[in-house]
Design a protein around this motif. Structure first.
Motif, PDB file in Angstrom:
ATOM      1  N   GLU A 188      -6.809  -0.987  -6.342  1.00 49.83           N
ATOM      2  CA  GLU A 188      -7.596  -1.605  -7.411  1.00 49.83           C
ATOM      3  C   GLU A 188      -7.654  -3.123  -7.290  1.00 49.83           C
ATOM      4  N   ASN A 189      -6.641  -3.715  -6.671  1.00 49.51           N
ATOM      5  CA  ASN A 189      -6.587  -5.169  -6.553  1.00 49.51           C
ATOM      6  C   ASN A 189      -6.859  -5.658  -5.125  1.00 49.51           C
ATOM      7  N   TYR A 190      -7.301  -4.738  -4.246  1.00 42.82           N
ATOM      8  CA  TYR A 190      -7.724  -5.091  -2.876  1.00 42.82           C
ATOM      9  C   TYR A 190      -6.675  -5.941  -2.158  1.00 42.82           C
ATOM     10  N   LEU A 191      -5.427  -5.492  -2.229  1.00 41.43           N
ATOM     11  CA  LEU A 191      -4.346  -6.281  -1.641  1.00 41.43           C
ATOM     12  C   LEU A 191      -4.506  -6.461  -0.140  1.00 41.43           C
ATOM     13  N   ASP A 192      -5.074  -5.454   0.542  1.00 37.61           N
ATOM     14  CA  ASP A 192      -5.244  -5.562   2.000  1.00 37.61           C
ATOM     15  C   ASP A 192      -6.221  -6.671   2.386  1.00 37.61           C
ATOM     16  N   LYS A 193      -7.076  -7.076   1.451  1.00 39.75           N
ATOM     17  CA  LYS A 193      -8.048  -8.137   1.717  1.00 39.75           C
ATOM     18  C   LYS A 193      -7.625  -9.479   1.110  1.00 39.75           C
ATOM     19  N   LYS A 194      -6.911  -9.455   0.000  1.00 39.76           N
ATOM     20  CA  LYS A 194      -6.611 -10.687  -0.728  1.00 39.76           C
ATOM     21  C   LYS A 194      -5.260 -11.316  -0.378  1.00 39.76           C
ATOM     22  N   LEU A 195      -4.350 -10.530   0.205  1.00 34.60           N
ATOM     23  CA  LEU A 195      -3.036 -11.076   0.553  1.00 34.60           C
ATOM     24  C   LEU A 195      -2.925 -11.318   2.055  1.00 34.60           C
ATOM     25  N   LYS A 196      -2.087 -12.259   2.411  1.00 41.36           N
ATOM     26  CA  LYS A 196      -1.815 -12.530   3.815  1.00 41.36           C
ATOM     27  C   LYS A 196      -0.901 -11.431   4.362  1.00 41.36           C
ATOM     28  N   ILE A 197      -1.388 -10.683   5.341  1.00 39.76           N
ATOM     29  CA  ILE A 197      -0.626  -9.573   5.930  1.00 39.76           C
ATOM     30  C   ILE A 197       0.298 -10.118   7.009  1.00 39.76           C
ATOM     31  N   THR A 198       1.585  -9.761   6.924  1.00 42.83           N
ATOM     32  CA  THR A 198       2.569 -10.251   7.892  1.00 42.83           C
ATOM     33  C   THR A 198       3.098  -9.158   8.812  1.00 42.83           C
ATOM     34  N   GLY A 199       2.817  -7.900   8.496  1.00 42.55           N
ATOM     35  CA  GLY A 199       3.283  -6.802   9.331  1.00 42.55           C
ATOM     36  C   GLY A 199       2.596  -5.510   8.958  1.00 42.55           C
ATOM     37  N   GLU A 200       2.497  -4.595   9.936  1.00 39.39           N
ATOM     38  CA  GLU A 200       1.798  -3.331   9.677  1.00 39.39           C
ATOM     39  C   GLU A 200       2.302  -2.243  10.619  1.00 39.39           C
ATOM     40  N   LYS A 201       2.460  -1.044  10.079  1.00 41.56           N
ATOM     41  CA  LYS A 201       2.830   0.129  10.877  1.00 41.56           C
ATOM     42  C   LYS A 201       1.980   1.308  10.450  1.00 41.56           C
ATOM     43  N   THR A 202       1.607   2.143  11.414  1.00 42.18           N
ATOM     44  CA  THR A 202       0.844   3.355  11.116  1.00 42.18           C
ATOM     45  C   THR A 202       1.662   4.583  11.497  1.00 42.18           C
ATOM     46  N   LEU A 203       1.844   5.475  10.546  1.00 42.26           N
ATOM     47  CA  LEU A 203       2.558   6.728  10.767  1.00 42.26           C
ATOM     48  C   LEU A 203       1.597   7.879  10.532  1.00 42.26           C
ATOM     49  N   LYS A 204       1.816   9.001  11.224  1.00 44.10           N
ATOM     50  CA  LYS A 204       0.981  10.180  11.020  1.00 44.10           C
ATOM     51  C   LYS A 204       1.852  11.403  10.813  1.00 44.10           C
ATOM     52  N   ASN A 205       1.406  12.286   9.911  1.00 42.61           N
ATOM     53  CA  ASN A 205       2.151  13.524   9.682  1.00 42.61           C
ATOM     54  C   ASN A 205       1.692  14.597  10.651  1.00 42.61           C
ATOM     55  N   SER A 206       2.223  15.804  10.474  1.00 41.75           N
ATOM     56  CA  SER A 206       1.932  16.899  11.402  1.00 41.75           C
ATOM     57  C   SER A 206       0.468  17.317  11.390  1.00 41.75           C
ATOM     58  N   GLU A 207      -0.249  16.954  10.319  1.00 45.64           N
ATOM     59  CA  GLU A 207      -1.669  17.281  10.217  1.00 45.64           C
ATOM     60  C   GLU A 207      -2.560  16.159  10.718  1.00 45.64           C
ATOM     61  N   GLY A 208      -1.933  15.087  11.200  1.00 44.63           N
ATOM     62  CA  GLY A 208      -2.705  13.979  11.736  1.00 44.63           C
ATOM     63  C   GLY A 208      -3.166  12.979  10.701  1.00 44.63           C
ATOM     64  N   LYS A 209      -2.733  13.142   9.446  1.00 46.33           N
ATOM     65  CA  LYS A 209      -3.124  12.201   8.399  1.00 46.33           C
ATOM     66  C   LYS A 209      -2.254  10.946   8.495  1.00 46.33           C
ATOM     67  N   SER A 210      -2.862   9.800   8.245  1.00 50.57           N
ATOM     68  CA  SER A 210      -2.182   8.530   8.465  1.00 50.57           C
ATOM     69  C   SER A 210      -1.608   7.936   7.189  1.00 50.57           C
ATOM     70  N   LEU A 211      -0.510   7.210   7.380  1.00 49.06           N
ATOM     71  CA  LEU A 211       0.111   6.413   6.331  1.00 49.06           C
ATOM     72  C   LEU A 211       0.350   5.032   6.922  1.00 49.06           C
ATOM     73  N   ILE A 212      -0.312   4.037   6.374  1.00 55.04           N
ATOM     74  CA  ILE A 212      -0.203   2.678   6.886  1.00 55.04           C
ATOM     75  C   ILE A 212       0.674   1.874   5.932  1.00 55.04           C
ATOM     76  N   THR A 213       1.753   1.307   6.449  1.00 61.10           N
ATOM     77  CA  THR A 213       2.632   0.461   5.642  1.00 61.10           C
ATOM     78  C   THR A 213       2.338  -0.991   5.997  1.00 61.10           C
TER      79      THR A 213
END
Length: 283
Positions: A188-213
């Motif tokens: 709702e607050n578009y944090l991925d666009k409005k904040l300075k990103i300092t790190g990122e990781k992408t994880l996937k479950n057994s169904e191939g769905k992604s979780l980005i931290t």
């Protein structure tokens, strides 16, 4: 004679007041988690992580110490005793197979302080349990909302410019970091666009769905009159929507000394020795 009697009563009252307090020592790990040493059922010596977001206790499948004297049925064990120093808890419930923090065999919750005022003293590495409210000079009152054993507090988040967004955060001593936002707040607050990103990781479950931290920097975080600048925060994005609440984690908790009233309606806080420490970085 009257003066002596008055003095005796005053001294006796002071001694009773002192006896109404109990202290429980703890240690803090490099992950900001609180560990207390316990003896369960007079047999099992366990290091339990204090989890402020639960009442009962639990045992981790990755524990290092044996817990052979906690008998489970359908992953629940009732009627246990837990000894911490001179304090003994009766009829304690344990849950089995719950993950916990590093260096811990399980978790222990706020049932440790049931019906009592308690302090988390990060300066002295101890809990203090009171029958009545202690002196609150120098403390700031913060209203609490309790829901499903969690304690929620309001805080303002300055995302960009002077734009503030109030949100409620559950106190979460098991999360080593500071601020972790819910999926809803982040989107709702578009944090991925409005904040300075300092790190990122992408994880996937057994169904191939992604979780980005994502780790990012929040310009300002305001808890009542206390203001933190350039705060390290985390949030998730991707297909998996798993984070339903905002966390006020262990890195932020340790920056204050906390006193909670017996009804869990108000917390009283003042800065601890960790108040201005660098922010914990989640790897």
């Amino acid at each position: 004679m009257l003066k002596k009697t008055g003095l005796f009563l005053l001294l006796t009252s002071g001694l009773l007041s002192l006896k109404a307090q109990q202290t429980i020592p703890f240690r803090i790990t490099k992950y900001n988690n609180i560990i207390v040493k316990t003896l369960v059922n007079k047999k099992d010596s366990l290091d339990l992580m204090f989890q402020i977001a639960m009442k009962e206790c639990s045992i981790s499948p990755e524990r290092k110490q044996k817990a052979d004297h906690i008998i489970f049925k359908d992953e629940i064990s009732d009627h246990n005793t837990v000894q911490i120093g001179k304090k003994t808890l009766e009829n304690v419930r344990f849950f089995d197979n719950q993950l916990t923090g590093n260096e811990a065999d399980g978790k222990i919750g706020t049932g440790l302080f049931e019906g009592k005022v308690f302090k988390i003293d990060y300066d002295q590495n101890r809990f203090v349990i009171y029958d009545k409210m202690p002196d609150l000079k120098g403390y700031q009152a913060i209203k609490i909302i309790t829901d499903h054993d969690g304690f929620y507090i309001p805080a303002d988040n300055v995302i960009e410019g002077d734009q503030q967004r109030e949100a409620f955060f559950v106190l979460q001593s098991g999360y080593s970091g500071g601020i972790l936002y819910s999926n809803k707040f982040a989107e709702e607050n578009y944090l991925d666009k409005k904040l300075k990103i300092t790190g990122e990781k992408t994880l996937k479950n057994s169904e191939g769905k992604s979780l980005i931290t994502r780790q990012a920097v929040l310009p300002y975080f305001k808890l009542d009159r206390f203001v933190f600048k350039n705060v390290s925060v985390g949030f998730f994005s991707g297909e998996l929507k798993t984070q339903n609440v905002n966390y006020f984690g262990a890195d932020m908790l340790r920056r204050f000394i906390w006193i909670f009233d017996a009804k869990r309606e108000t917390a009283y806080i003042k800065p601890s020795k960790y108040f201005s420490d660098p922010y914990y970085k989640i790897n």
